[in-house]
Design a protein around this motif. Structure first.
Motif, PDB file in Angstrom:
ATOM      1  N   ARG A 153       0.845  -1.205   0.000  1.00 42.70           N
ATOM      2  CA  ARG A 153       0.000   0.000   0.000  1.00 42.70           C
ATOM      3  C   ARG A 153       0.872   1.243   0.000  1.00 42.70           C
ATOM      4  NH1 ARG A 153      -3.602  -2.990   3.429  1.00 42.70           N
ATOM      5  NH2 ARG A 153      -2.575  -2.215   5.304  1.00 42.70           N
ATOM      6  N   ASN A 154       1.910   1.234   0.832  1.00 48.08           N
ATOM      7  CA  ASN A 154       2.800   2.392   0.935  1.00 48.08           C
ATOM      8  C   ASN A 154       3.583   2.619  -0.345  1.00 48.08           C
ATOM      9  OD1 ASN A 154       4.954   4.239   2.272  1.00 48.08           O
ATOM     10  ND2 ASN A 154       3.471   3.828   3.881  1.00 48.08           N
ATOM     11  N   LYS A 155       3.888   1.539  -1.032  1.00 50.61           N
ATOM     12  CA  LYS A 155       4.688   1.625  -2.264  1.00 50.61           C
ATOM     13  C   LYS A 155       3.836   2.026  -3.467  1.00 50.61           C
ATOM     14  CE  LYS A 155       7.409  -1.388  -5.338  1.00 50.61           C
ATOM     15  NZ  LYS A 155       7.885  -2.775  -5.564  1.00 50.61           N
ATOM     16  N   PHE A 156       2.631   1.452  -3.560  1.00 49.64           N
ATOM     17  CA  PHE A 156       1.836   1.580  -4.784  1.00 49.64           C
ATOM     18  C   PHE A 156       0.716   2.621  -4.712  1.00 49.64           C
ATOM     19  CE2 PHE A 156       3.100  -3.014  -5.433  1.00 49.64           C
ATOM     20  CZ  PHE A 156       3.819  -2.814  -6.597  1.00 49.64           C
ATOM     21  N   LEU A 157       0.157   2.849  -3.508  1.00 48.95           N
ATOM     22  CA  LEU A 157      -1.136   3.527  -3.420  1.00 48.95           C
ATOM     23  C   LEU A 157      -1.108   4.774  -2.551  1.00 48.95           C
ATOM     24  CD1 LEU A 157      -3.293   0.320  -2.806  1.00 48.95           C
ATOM     25  CD2 LEU A 157      -3.039   1.531  -4.975  1.00 48.95           C
ATOM     26  N   GLY A 158      -1.891   5.756  -2.965  1.00 53.16           N
ATOM     27  CA  GLY A 158      -2.196   6.906  -2.130  1.00 53.16           C
ATOM     28  C   GLY A 158      -3.694   6.938  -1.922  1.00 53.16           C
ATOM     29  N   PHE A 159      -4.143   7.262  -0.705  1.00 57.03           N
ATOM     30  CA  PHE A 159      -5.568   7.234  -0.374  1.00 57.03           C
ATOM     31  C   PHE A 159      -6.074   8.629  -0.022  1.00 57.03           C
ATOM     32  CE2 PHE A 159      -4.115   2.949   0.558  1.00 57.03           C
ATOM     33  CZ  PHE A 159      -5.144   2.148   0.096  1.00 57.03           C
ATOM     34  N   VAL A 160      -7.264   8.954  -0.542  1.00 56.36           N
ATOM     35  CA  VAL A 160      -7.959  10.188  -0.157  1.00 56.36           C
ATOM     36  C   VAL A 160      -9.367   9.771   0.274  1.00 56.36           C
ATOM     37  CG1 VAL A 160      -8.786  12.447  -0.897  1.00 56.36           C
ATOM     38  CG2 VAL A 160      -6.645  11.552  -1.831  1.00 56.36           C
ATOM     39  N   PHE A 161      -9.754  10.176   1.492  1.00 57.15           N
ATOM     40  CA  PHE A 161     -11.027   9.745   2.067  1.00 57.15           C
ATOM     41  C   PHE A 161     -11.995  10.919   2.198  1.00 57.15           C
ATOM     42  CE2 PHE A 161      -7.652   7.054   3.796  1.00 57.15           C
ATOM     43  CZ  PHE A 161      -8.123   5.787   3.506  1.00 57.15           C
ATOM     44  N   GLN A 162     -13.290  10.595   2.235  1.00 58.93           N
ATOM     45  CA  GLN A 162     -14.324  11.614   2.420  1.00 58.93           C
ATOM     46  C   GLN A 162     -14.128  12.366   3.741  1.00 58.93           C
ATOM     47  OE1 GLN A 162     -18.336  10.150   1.970  1.00 58.93           O
ATOM     48  NE2 GLN A 162     -19.235  11.845   3.085  1.00 58.93           N
ATOM     49  N   SER A 163     -13.703  11.634   4.787  1.00 61.03           N
ATOM     50  CA  SER A 163     -13.575  12.234   6.122  1.00 61.03           C
ATOM     51  C   SER A 163     -12.157  12.749   6.411  1.00 61.03           C
ATOM     52  CB  SER A 163     -13.995  11.213   7.185  1.00 61.03           C
ATOM     53  OG  SER A 163     -13.229  10.026   7.037  1.00 61.03           O
TER      54      SER A 163
ATOM     55  N   ALA B  48      -9.418   7.539  -4.437  1.00 59.46           N
ATOM     56  CA  ALA B  48     -10.176   8.573  -3.723  1.00 59.46           C
ATOM     57  C   ALA B  48     -11.603   8.084  -3.482  1.00 59.46           C
ATOM     58  CB  ALA B  48     -10.177   9.867  -4.525  1.00 59.46           C
ATOM     59  N   ASP B  49     -11.968   7.962  -2.203  1.00 57.95           N
ATOM     60  CA  ASP B  49     -13.294   7.466  -1.833  1.00 57.95           C
ATOM     61  C   ASP B  49     -14.185   8.648  -1.458  1.00 57.95           C
ATOM     62  OD1 ASP B  49     -15.445   5.963  -1.098  1.00 57.95           O
ATOM     63  OD2 ASP B  49     -14.518   5.053   0.669  1.00 57.95           O
ATOM     64  N   GLU B  50     -15.092   9.009  -2.354  1.00 59.12           N
ATOM     65  CA  GLU B  50     -15.993  10.159  -2.153  1.00 59.12           C
ATOM     66  C   GLU B  50     -15.214  11.398  -1.684  1.00 59.12           C
ATOM     67  OE1 GLU B  50     -19.129  10.186  -2.938  1.00 59.12           O
ATOM     68  OE2 GLU B  50     -19.908   8.153  -2.794  1.00 59.12           O
ATOM     69  N   PRO B  51     -14.186  11.818  -2.439  1.00 59.66           N
ATOM     70  CA  PRO B  51     -13.318  12.897  -1.951  1.00 59.66           C
ATOM     71  C   PRO B  51     -14.020  14.239  -1.799  1.00 59.66           C
ATOM     72  CG  PRO B  51     -12.878  12.457  -4.266  1.00 59.66           C
ATOM     73  CD  PRO B  51     -13.803  11.374  -3.783  1.00 59.66           C
TER      74      PRO B  51
ATOM     75  N   ILE C 197     -11.678   7.393  -8.650  1.00 63.79           N
ATOM     76  CA  ILE C 197     -12.541   8.115  -7.718  1.00 63.79           C
ATOM     77  C   ILE C 197     -13.875   7.392  -7.585  1.00 63.79           C
ATOM     78  CG2 ILE C 197     -13.832  10.259  -7.334  1.00 63.79           C
ATOM     79  CD1 ILE C 197     -11.676  11.770  -8.808  1.00 63.79           C
ATOM     80  N   VAL C 198     -14.222   7.000  -6.363  1.00 64.94           N
ATOM     81  CA  VAL C 198     -15.574   6.509  -6.094  1.00 64.94           C
ATOM     82  C   VAL C 198     -16.431   7.723  -5.766  1.00 64.94           C
ATOM     83  CG1 VAL C 198     -17.007   5.284  -4.423  1.00 64.94           C
ATOM     84  CG2 VAL C 198     -14.977   4.182  -5.348  1.00 64.94           C
ATOM     85  N   THR C 199     -17.527   7.889  -6.475  1.00 63.46           N
ATOM     86  CA  THR C 199     -18.407   9.037  -6.242  1.00 63.46           C
ATOM     87  C   THR C 199     -19.846   8.664  -6.575  1.00 63.46           C
ATOM     88  OG1 THR C 199     -18.825  11.379  -6.754  1.00 63.46           O
ATOM     89  CG2 THR C 199     -18.021  10.001  -8.563  1.00 63.46           C
ATOM     90  N   HIS C 200     -20.790   9.343  -5.911  1.00 64.89           N
ATOM     91  CA  HIS C 200     -22.199   9.184  -6.289  1.00 64.89           C
ATOM     92  C   HIS C 200     -22.704  10.458  -6.967  1.00 64.89           C
ATOM     93  CE1 HIS C 200     -22.438  11.199  -2.360  1.00 64.89           C
ATOM     94  NE2 HIS C 200     -23.540  11.752  -2.835  1.00 64.89           N
ATOM     95  N   GLU C 201     -21.774  11.415  -7.176  1.00 62.28           N
ATOM     96  CA  GLU C 201     -22.154  12.706  -7.741  1.00 62.28           C
ATOM     97  C   GLU C 201     -21.855  12.736  -9.241  1.00 62.28           C
ATOM     98  OE1 GLU C 201     -21.102  15.990  -4.588  1.00 62.28           O
ATOM     99  OE2 GLU C 201     -19.699  14.337  -4.386  1.00 62.28           O
ATOM    100  N   ASP C 202     -22.904  12.935 -10.013  1.00 62.25           N
ATOM    101  CA  ASP C 202     -22.792  12.869 -11.474  1.00 62.25           C
ATOM    102  C   ASP C 202     -21.847  13.944 -12.026  1.00 62.25           C
ATOM    103  OD1 ASP C 202     -23.860  11.309 -13.712  1.00 62.25           O
ATOM    104  OD2 ASP C 202     -24.622  13.242 -14.420  1.00 62.25           O
ATOM    105  N   ASP C 203     -21.926  15.154 -11.479  1.00 60.20           N
ATOM    106  CA  ASP C 203     -21.075  16.230 -12.008  1.00 60.20           C
ATOM    107  C   ASP C 203     -19.599  15.941 -11.730  1.00 60.20           C
ATOM    108  OD1 ASP C 203     -21.531  16.606  -9.276  1.00 60.20           O
ATOM    109  OD2 ASP C 203     -21.404  18.792  -9.386  1.00 60.20           O
ATOM    110  N   ILE C 204     -19.306  15.359 -10.569  1.00 58.55           N
ATOM    111  CA  ILE C 204     -17.925  14.998 -10.231  1.00 58.55           C
ATOM    112  C   ILE C 204     -17.429  13.902 -11.168  1.00 58.55           C
ATOM    113  CG2 ILE C 204     -16.418  14.015  -8.449  1.00 58.55           C
ATOM    114  CD1 ILE C 204     -17.360  16.936  -7.882  1.00 58.55           C
ATOM    115  N   ALA C 205     -18.282  12.904 -11.426  1.00 54.60           N
ATOM    116  CA  ALA C 205     -17.907  11.803 -12.330  1.00 54.60           C
ATOM    117  C   ALA C 205     -17.548  12.325 -13.712  1.00 54.60           C
ATOM    118  CB  ALA C 205     -19.046  10.793 -12.420  1.00 54.60           C
ATOM    119  N   HIS C 206     -18.290  13.342 -14.182  1.00 58.96           N
ATOM    120  CA  HIS C 206     -18.035  13.877 -15.529  1.00 58.96           C
ATOM    121  C   HIS C 206     -16.785  14.756 -15.596  1.00 58.96           C
ATOM    122  CE1 HIS C 206     -21.978  12.238 -16.543  1.00 58.96           C
ATOM    123  NE2 HIS C 206     -21.561  12.322 -17.791  1.00 58.96           N
TER     124      HIS C 206
END
Length: 235
Positions: free
Chosen positions: A81-91, A165-168, A196-205
């Motif tokens: 995880r430390n080598k490959f990934l960066g995480f951004v959370f909603q909270s 990014a989970d619901e950033p 990016i995981v999102t439920h917001e259509d404008d963000i997805a676009h």
């Protein structure tokens, strides 16, 4: 960069088994900016957890940057995880008693980077997200948008292959959301692979591709004409 084949995941709920992912096939090339969408229960969070090595599939394969991710113990998973990934959370997940600079430097501490070098790198990434002047401020002295920018800087500090990014923008108003997406687009423009995981259509676009999940399967996967965020749109 990411290759997933016939991914299945179930959870035992008392006497029942909940089949959450039902044969996901999914490829992400280097430099893509992908939105993962779906209603609650569609499997998008489970998929993100597997991509983030926070959970493991029951069946199927997951390859990240040429490395097969399989049967990892927690120590190896943490290293990957430390080598490959960066995480951004909603909270945001910032450490409340550490200032912005110290929060951004945290992944570098775990990589064994020397203090001077990690502070230098952390400041570089704070500058990148426009927060150099706020380096000594604690999270409770920052707005929601500023906290998310610190979180993005922290995710970038370890120079990951992929940003997850989970619901950033989930906890932000629309103006601040667009500011955050402008930063994400500029990072992607430099070649970073971002999901990016999102439920917001404008963000997805504002991404370049939208993957729609429903009941544990991908029902649509389309490249789209990206909506660019300009600074003038949130002045």
């Amino acid at each position: 960069m990411i290759e997933i084949t016939d991914l299945h995941k179930s959870y035992v709920m008392g006497t029942n088994t909940l089949h959450v992912l039902k044969g996901i096939d999914f490829t992400v090339n280097e430099g893509e900016l992908v939105a993962i969408m779906g209603s609650s229960g569609s499997g998008k969070s489970t998929l993100l957890n597997i991509l983030g090595m926070l959970d493991e599939a029951d069946q199927g394969t997951y390859t990240l940057d040429g490395t097969l991710i399989h049967n990892l113990n927690e120590k190896i998973a943490a290293r990957y995880r430390n080598k490959f990934l960066g995480f951004v959370f909603q909270s945001f997940n910032l450490i409340s008693y550490k200032n912005a600079l110290e929060n951004v430097a945290m992944p570098l501490y775990y990589q064994g980077t020397k203090r001077n070098e990690r502070n230098e790198k952390a400041m570089h990434y704070l500058e990148k997200v426009g927060l150099a002047e706020w380096a000594t401020h604690l999270p409770n002295e920052l707005s929601g948008g500023q906290k998310q920018r610190v979180a993005i800087a922290r995710a970038l500090a370890s120079e990951p292959k992929v940003l997850l990014a989970d619901e950033p923008t989930g906890a932000l108003d629309s103006t601040t959301s667009y500011e955050v997406m402008e930063i994400i687009q500029s990072i992607n423009d430099e070649g970073k692979t971002i999901l990016i995981v999102t439920h917001e259509d404008d963000i997805a676009h504002m991404c370049k591709r939208i993957v729609n999940l429903k009941d544990g399967v991908i029902i649509d996967d389309s490249k789209i004409s990206q909506v660019r965020v300009k600074a003038t749109s949130h002045v």
